[in-house]
Design a protein around this motif. Structure first.
Motif, PDB file in Angstrom:
ATOM      1  N   LEU A   1       0.842  -1.079  -0.001  1.00 16.19           N
ATOM      2  CA  LEU A   1      -0.017   0.109   0.018  1.00 16.19           C
ATOM      3  C   LEU A   1       0.981   1.346  -0.076  1.00 16.19           C
ATOM      4  CD1 LEU A   1      -2.758   1.345   0.301  1.00 16.19           C
ATOM      5  CD2 LEU A   1      -2.631   1.186   2.616  1.00 16.19           C
TER       6      LEU A   1
ATOM      7  N   SER B   1       2.310   1.743  -3.193  1.00 11.88           N
ATOM      8  CA  SER B   1       1.249   2.379  -4.408  1.00 11.88           C
ATOM      9  C   SER B   1       0.833   3.677  -4.083  1.00 11.88           C
ATOM     10  CB  SER B   1       0.188   1.423  -4.077  1.00 11.88           C
ATOM     11  OG  SER B   1      -0.732   1.597  -5.103  1.00 11.88           O
ATOM     12  N   GLU B   2       0.879   3.975  -2.841  1.00 15.59           N
ATOM     13  CA  GLU B   2       0.450   5.645  -2.558  1.00 15.59           C
ATOM     14  C   GLU B   2       1.659   6.340  -2.931  1.00 15.59           C
ATOM     15  OE1 GLU B   2      -1.936   6.635  -1.309  1.00 15.59           O
ATOM     16  OE2 GLU B   2      -2.904   5.618   0.206  1.00 15.59           O
TER      17      GLU B   2
ATOM     18  N   ASN C   1      -5.388   0.808  -4.531  1.00 16.25           N
ATOM     19  CA  ASN C   1      -5.434   1.042  -3.012  1.00 16.25           C
ATOM     20  C   ASN C   1      -6.484   0.987  -2.200  1.00 16.25           C
ATOM     21  OD1 ASN C   1      -2.711   2.303  -3.370  1.00 16.25           O
ATOM     22  ND2 ASN C   1      -3.479   4.248  -3.734  1.00 16.25           N
TER      23      ASN C   1
ATOM     24  N   ASN D   1      -1.521   7.482   5.382  1.00 12.26           N
ATOM     25  CA  ASN D   1      -1.136   6.202   5.666  1.00 12.26           C
ATOM     26  C   ASN D   1       0.293   6.096   6.569  1.00 12.26           C
ATOM     27  OD1 ASN D   1      -1.039   3.472   5.215  1.00 12.26           O
ATOM     28  ND2 ASN D   1       0.456   3.912   3.379  1.00 12.26           N
TER      29      ASN D   1
END
Length: 310
Positions: A66, A69-70, A111, A285
């Motif tokens: 994650l 990807s972020e 996401n 995040n």
């Protein structure tokens, strides 16, 4: 006349934040600071998870995916937005706009699906702990991560192709990046199938994972309430608190952005919502998982301690 000229539109211009021209430099400094913190936070999380063997678990494996990807998600949008704020990069080619929309949607959908998989991981860990190591083995984790990435970019490809097969009669994008609705507004005529396709993809990427997460957390909370000791309940729920915080903000912003009726759209509202899910949400995040997660904090201390000793 529009029909005759639409083939000439090979480049788009971003209107950006032109309605608050006097605050452009302030916005640049604020967004650059948030972007730097986002990159630094996600790099730290991925590095800590990689080097600390205590975090080599399915939950932190998905968290590292994650975070990666972020990082790419924000990279697709924010650098160009920053350049436009200082007078550069106001234009983008037709191909560049299609590429930006494809990668933005691909990482955004990925996401959403990753957060749903992380919710499933917490469900299995709390509601079915005896089978956790069997269900969430490394092979299954790798397959799930590959599946959500493939699904995200497949849906993104369908959406991007459907939009950029249209003819465009205007070149001014009333936004700061190539998002679905602002680009569709430039089409000479957008068939109803485009709105239907956007709705279907939004349902698959937002509503379905959100419903899955809701059911998972209902089962998780009901299991937690059955724990006899208050300390046990608190400790078990603490393992879900960080994930639940990110989920609420992430899906909340995405739902407002893509399910708000067109009649309620205003440029200022759209930009405010877009800033939330392109600049602030990616920062959430690493902040939440760093400040509210004891295991990550302990791992960071261990890594820093080893560096100090060496």
């Amino acid at each position: 006349m529009k029909r005759a000229n639409h083939t000439e539109v090979r480049e788009f211009l971003f209107q950006g934040f032109s309605n608050i021209q006097e605050h452009q430099l302030t916005l640049f400094v604020v967004f650059l600071t948030l972007y730097t913190l986002t990159l630094a936070g996600n790099v730290i999380i991925v590095t800590i998870i990689r080097v600390d063997h205590h975090l080599h678990t399915p939950m932190y494996f998905f968290l590292s995916v994650l975070s990666t990807s972020e990082t790419f998600y924000s990279l697709v949008i924010i650098p160009r937005m920053l350049s436009s704020l200082v007078g550069l990069g106001h234009s983008i080619s037709l191909e560049g706009c299609g590429t930006q929309l494809f990668f933005f949607l691909g990482f955004a959908i990925t996401n959403c699906l990753l957060l749903a998989i992380m919710g499933f991981d917490r469900y299995v860990a709390i509601c079915n702990p005896l089978r956790y190591s069997i269900i969430m083995n490394w092979r299954n984790c790798a397959m799930l991560a590959s599946f959500v990435c493939a699904t995200g970019f497949s849906l993104s490809l369908v959406q991007a192709v459907a939009i950029f097969r249209l003819a465009f009669c205007d070149s001014l994008i009333k936004h700061f990046f190539c998002d679905v609705r602002p680009v569709l507004d430039l089409a000479c005529a957008a068939p109803a199938i485009n709105d239907i396709l956007t709705l279907i993809i939004s349902l698959l990427a937002i509503t379905a994972p959100a419903a899955f997460l809701f059911i998972s957390y209902v089962l998780i909370i009901s299991t937690i309430l059955k724990i006899a000791s208050a300390e046990g309940r608190k400790k078990t729920f603490a393992t879900c608190a960080s994930h639940l915080t990110v989920v609420i903000v992430h899906y909340g912003c995405a739902s407002i952005a893509y399910f708000k009726p067109k009649s309620e759209n205003t440029q200022d509202q759209d930009q405010l919502i877009s800033v939330t899910y392109t600049v602030i949400t990616p920062l959430l995040n690493p902040v939440v998982y760093s400040l509210r997660n004891k295991e990550v904090q302990d791992a960071l201390r261990r890594v820093m301690g080893r560096k100090s000793l060496s």
